[in-house]
Design an enzyme around this catalytic site. Structure first.
Site, PDB file in Angstrom:
ATOM      1  N   LYS A  40     -23.477  32.322  52.760  1.00  0.00           N
ATOM      2  CA  LYS A  40     -22.430  31.413  53.203  1.00  0.00           C
ATOM      3  C   LYS A  40     -22.750  30.775  54.561  1.00  0.00           C
ATOM      4  O   LYS A  40     -22.468  29.606  54.771  1.00  0.00           O
ATOM      5  CB  LYS A  40     -21.043  32.053  53.174  1.00  0.00           C
ATOM      6  CG  LYS A  40     -20.824  33.192  54.123  1.00  0.00           C
ATOM      7  CD  LYS A  40     -19.459  33.813  53.920  1.00  0.00           C
ATOM      8  CE  LYS A  40     -19.480  35.269  54.294  1.00  0.00           C
ATOM      9  NZ  LYS A  40     -20.071  35.625  55.603  1.00  0.00           N
TER      10      LYS A  40
ATOM     11  N   ARG B 257     -10.738  37.117  56.324  1.00  0.00           N
ATOM     12  CA  ARG B 257     -11.395  38.217  55.624  1.00  0.00           C
ATOM     13  C   ARG B 257     -10.418  39.202  55.014  1.00  0.00           C
ATOM     14  O   ARG B 257     -10.841  40.155  54.372  1.00  0.00           O
ATOM     15  CB  ARG B 257     -12.261  38.975  56.628  1.00  0.00           C
ATOM     16  CG  ARG B 257     -13.750  38.718  56.462  1.00  0.00           C
ATOM     17  CD  ARG B 257     -14.428  39.454  57.591  1.00  0.00           C
ATOM     18  NE  ARG B 257     -15.782  39.813  57.302  1.00  0.00           N
ATOM     19  CZ  ARG B 257     -16.827  39.035  57.577  1.00  0.00           C
ATOM     20  NH1 ARG B 257     -16.670  37.845  58.082  1.00  0.00           N
ATOM     21  NH2 ARG B 257     -18.034  39.488  57.336  1.00  0.00           N
TER      22      ARG B 257
ATOM     23  N   ARG C 136     -34.220  39.118  55.701  1.00  0.00           N
ATOM     24  CA  ARG C 136     -33.703  38.577  56.965  1.00  0.00           C
ATOM     25  C   ARG C 136     -34.268  39.395  58.138  1.00  0.00           C
ATOM     26  O   ARG C 136     -34.678  38.846  59.144  1.00  0.00           O
ATOM     27  CB  ARG C 136     -32.166  38.653  56.927  1.00  0.00           C
ATOM     28  CG  ARG C 136     -31.478  38.061  58.108  1.00  0.00           C
ATOM     29  CD  ARG C 136     -30.110  37.517  57.707  1.00  0.00           C
ATOM     30  NE  ARG C 136     -29.053  38.502  57.797  1.00  0.00           N
ATOM     31  CZ  ARG C 136     -27.820  38.324  57.314  1.00  0.00           C
ATOM     32  NH1 ARG C 136     -27.512  37.220  56.662  1.00  0.00           N
ATOM     33  NH2 ARG C 136     -26.914  39.240  57.449  1.00  0.00           N
TER      34      ARG C 136
ATOM     35  N   ARG D 287     -29.960  41.861  63.470  1.00  0.00           N
ATOM     36  CA  ARG D 287     -28.569  42.166  63.752  1.00  0.00           C
ATOM     37  C   ARG D 287     -28.356  43.674  63.715  1.00  0.00           C
ATOM     38  O   ARG D 287     -28.902  44.360  62.877  1.00  0.00           O
ATOM     39  CB  ARG D 287     -27.682  41.490  62.702  1.00  0.00           C
ATOM     40  CG  ARG D 287     -27.545  40.015  62.902  1.00  0.00           C
ATOM     41  CD  ARG D 287     -26.859  39.342  61.740  1.00  0.00           C
ATOM     42  NE  ARG D 287     -25.702  40.061  61.223  1.00  0.00           N
ATOM     43  CZ  ARG D 287     -24.855  39.538  60.355  1.00  0.00           C
ATOM     44  NH1 ARG D 287     -25.039  38.297  59.913  1.00  0.00           N
ATOM     45  NH2 ARG D 287     -23.847  40.235  59.907  1.00  0.00           N
TER      46      ARG D 287
ATOM     47  N   ARG E 137     -20.117  47.063  54.657  1.00  0.00           N
ATOM     48  CA  ARG E 137     -19.646  45.665  54.671  1.00  0.00           C
ATOM     49  C   ARG E 137     -19.297  45.201  53.260  1.00  0.00           C
ATOM     50  O   ARG E 137     -18.338  44.467  53.051  1.00  0.00           O
ATOM     51  CB  ARG E 137     -20.709  44.756  55.305  1.00  0.00           C
ATOM     52  CG  ARG E 137     -20.684  44.836  56.843  1.00  0.00           C
ATOM     53  CD  ARG E 137     -22.031  44.562  57.479  1.00  0.00           C
ATOM     54  NE  ARG E 137     -22.521  43.226  57.276  1.00  0.00           N
ATOM     55  CZ  ARG E 137     -23.813  42.903  57.249  1.00  0.00           C
ATOM     56  NH1 ARG E 137     -24.736  43.829  57.418  1.00  0.00           N
ATOM     57  NH2 ARG E 137     -24.183  41.658  57.063  1.00  0.00           N
TER      58      ARG E 137
END
Ligand code: ADP
Length: 188
Positions: free
Chosen positions: A11, A86, A125, A134, A145
């Site tokens: 996203k 969220r 990533r 991250r 998550r």
């Protein structure tokens, strides 16, 4: 517009592309919170551990951050919310803020992906940016998550579906194909 999708669904990438090509602002709560952590602000210190665990930070905090950004001149031509709302409480707060500012929500886009591929995407990533990795891109945190998404954010999709605003796009295809399909379903 609002963009929804599991962590790693793409996203952020797609919101950034659409924002650039259509002169919109991309408002990513994840990016804003990471910036606060990096700058070691009061808010940053408050959210650092929560984010590292993959849990949601307090609603009031993100609602206030989004409210401030929405009023900025850069958002006058429209904006894409990436990572907000969220949960249903955030979605209701957003409705209220938009109503007060006389802004109409045009569409909500959900990028649908198979949870089985998310680990691979997050690992690529990390491989691509080892130094800026991250804090929450670890296997355990990713699982948390995903759990939070399924328990809380999936209801946000249902919330907007009931309002007739939800569009779904298959996020499992390559980046350009997903971009084309997003433009097609949004009619832009
Ligand atoms: P992803 O979608 O890959 O999980 P984000 O960058 O959108 O990543 O968010 C990273 C983290 O920031 C979340 O796991 C959460 O801790 C926090 N966060 C971001 N947006 C919100 C929000 N709207 N409400 C609560 N917490 C948020």
């Amino acid at each position: 517009m609002v963009f929804l999708g599991l962590p790693g669904a793409g996203k952020g990438t797609q919101a950034q592309t659409l924002a650039r090509t259509h002169n919109l602002s991309q408002l990513s709560t994840g990016d804003m919170l990471r910036a606060a952590v990096a700058a070691d602000t009061e808010i940053g210190r408050q959210v650092k551990d929560i984010m590292a665990q993959g849990d949601l930070v307090p609603d009031r905090l993100v609602i206030d951050i989004i409210g401030e950004h929405m009023s900025a001149p850069a958002c006058a031509k429209g904006f894409i919310l990436d990572g907000f709302p969220r949960n249903v409480a955030q979605a209701e707060a957003l409705d209220k803020m938009l109503e007060e500012k006389n802004i109409k929500l045009d569409a909500v886009l959900e990028l649908v992906v198979d949870t089985a591929i998310l680990g691979d995407r997050i690992n690529s990533r990390i491989a691509a940016q080892p130094n800026s990795a991250r804090l929450d891109d670890t296997e355990t945190t990713l699982m948390q998550r995903v759990k939070v998404y399924e328990e809380q954010t999936a209801q946000v999709a249902t919330y907007y579906e009931a309002k007739g605003l939800l569009k779904r796009v298959d996020g499992m295809q390559d980046i350009d194909t997903v971009t084309q399909q997003i433009k097609a379903v949004l009619g832009v």
